[in-house]
Design an enzyme around this catalytic site. Structure first.
Site, short mmCIF file in Angstrom:
data_model
loop_
_atom_site.label_atom_id
_atom_site.label_comp_id
_atom_site.label_asym_id
_atom_site.label_seq_id
_atom_site.Cartn_x
_atom_site.Cartn_y
_atom_site.Cartn_z
N ASP A 103 0.75 -1.15 0.05
CA ASP A 103 -0.04 0.16 -0.03
C ASP A 103 1.03 1.25 0.00
O ASP A 103 1.49 1.63 0.94
CB ASP A 103 -0.78 0.04 1.25
CG ASP A 103 -1.95 0.91 1.12
OD1 ASP A 103 -2.41 1.26 0.25
OD2 ASP A 103 -2.24 1.70 2.29
N ASP A 114 -2.12 12.52 -2.25
CA ASP A 114 -2.22 14.15 -2.26
C ASP A 114 -2.42 14.40 -3.58
O ASP A 114 -1.68 14.42 -4.44
CB ASP A 114 -0.93 14.59 -1.53
CG ASP A 114 -0.84 16.16 -1.25
OD1 ASP A 114 -1.66 16.77 -1.83
OD2 ASP A 114 0.09 16.46 -0.89
N GLU A 117 5.38 4.85 3.60
CA GLU A 117 4.81 6.35 3.78
C GLU A 117 5.77 7.14 3.97
O GLU A 117 6.96 6.56 4.63
CB GLU A 117 3.92 6.08 5.34
CG GLU A 117 3.39 7.43 5.65
CD GLU A 117 2.57 8.34 4.72
OE1 GLU A 117 3.16 9.46 4.77
OE2 GLU A 117 1.66 7.81 3.97
N ASN A 162 10.27 7.60 0.47
CA ASN A 162 9.83 8.39 -0.63
C ASN A 162 9.72 7.54 -1.77
O ASN A 162 10.71 6.85 -2.31
CB ASN A 162 10.71 9.74 -1.05
CG ASN A 162 9.93 10.46 -2.18
OD1 ASN A 162 9.18 10.22 -2.72
ND2 ASN A 162 10.70 11.52 -2.61
N LYS A 173 -1.78 22.62 -7.51
CA LYS A 173 -1.54 23.62 -8.53
C LYS A 173 -0.67 22.89 -9.47
O LYS A 173 0.33 21.81 -9.40
CB LYS A 173 -0.38 24.55 -7.47
CG LYS A 173 -1.25 25.14 -6.50
CD LYS A 173 -0.18 26.10 -5.99
CE LYS A 173 -0.79 27.01 -5.04
NZ LYS A 173 -0.20 27.77 -4.04
N ASP A 182 -11.12 10.39 -3.89
CA ASP A 182 -12.41 10.79 -3.92
C ASP A 182 -12.66 12.09 -4.80
O ASP A 182 -13.72 12.43 -5.16
CB ASP A 182 -12.74 11.24 -2.41
CG ASP A 182 -11.66 12.22 -2.05
OD1 ASP A 182 -10.55 12.14 -2.47
OD2 ASP A 182 -12.02 13.01 -0.96
#
Length: 210
Positions: free
Chosen positions: A40, A118, A65, A92, A122, A154
């Protein structure tokens, strides 16, 4: 995650996140190295994988993560239930994925999930988004034929952009043209629960390694 203070957003292009992670000894981490592996990407506090690992003991689970405090928290929660098929690593993914995948037992990686990344709204921050062509290429190199990619968000444009990156690589095919309903993994993330409680849609897709 009210118990720990966590930055909501980090810049993966920052110099402090450019060091590649050193993979652990998987024979120490997992009790059964012959089990299939689900990774994940962007696992946050690890609740989703913790529940999935408890439900499916025949799989091994690995969360990645970029926020180190969340990884520490997630491994603490794992230790509380003495899980031997679950682990979380700090790193990362855009600098460490190939190294990590190359270290896994050959042929055992069977599924990768990327959920609610995320969005980096922009345009000038587009290179900060998780799913880049290079990441897709790394996955194509190490995911065996028949392995799955599970994507969801979402935000429809985020889900579509992730799908676009996989559609650009001939190694992957999508299982269906419309969004999946319901969640095929059966375990919702905290973001998914919050989204559905608001009556908002979740956009999901599965891609298969040809």
């Amino acid at each position: 995650m009210s118990r720990i203070k966590v930055r909501q957003h980090v810049n993966p292009l920052s110099i402090i996140y450019q060091q590649s992670l050193i993979p652990p000894d998987w024979s120490v981490i997992y009790a059964n190295l012959s089990a299939p592996i689900h990774i994940d990407i962007g696992c946050a506090g690890g609740r989703f994988l913790l529940q999935l690992a408890e439900k499916n003991r025949e799989w091994n689970y690995l969360g990645i993560e970029i926020r180190e405090s969340l990884v520490v928290y997630a491994n603490q929660k794992r230790d509380e239930v003495s899980s031997n098929n679950l682990h979380y690593v700090f790193g990362n993914i855009n600098t460490s994925l190939a190294t990590l995948l190359a270290s896994l037992p050959p042929g055992k990686l069977q599924r990768i999930s990327i959920q609610y990344p995320d969005p980096c709204f922009k345009t000038r921050h587009a290179k900060r988004r998780v799913v880049q062509p290079e990441l897709v290429n790394d996955i194509a190199r190490y995911l065996p034929t028949g392995g799955e990619i599970f994507l969801q968000s979402d935000l429809e444009w985020v889900a579509q952009e992730m799908c676009d990156r996989f559609s650009e690589n001939p190694a992957f095919c999508r299982t269906q043209t419309d969004w999946l309903e319901p969640n095929p993994l059966g375990i919702p993330t905290e973001r998914e629960i919050a989204t559905l409680n608001k009556g908002l849609p979740v956009h999901r897709a599965i891609w298969i390694r040809d």
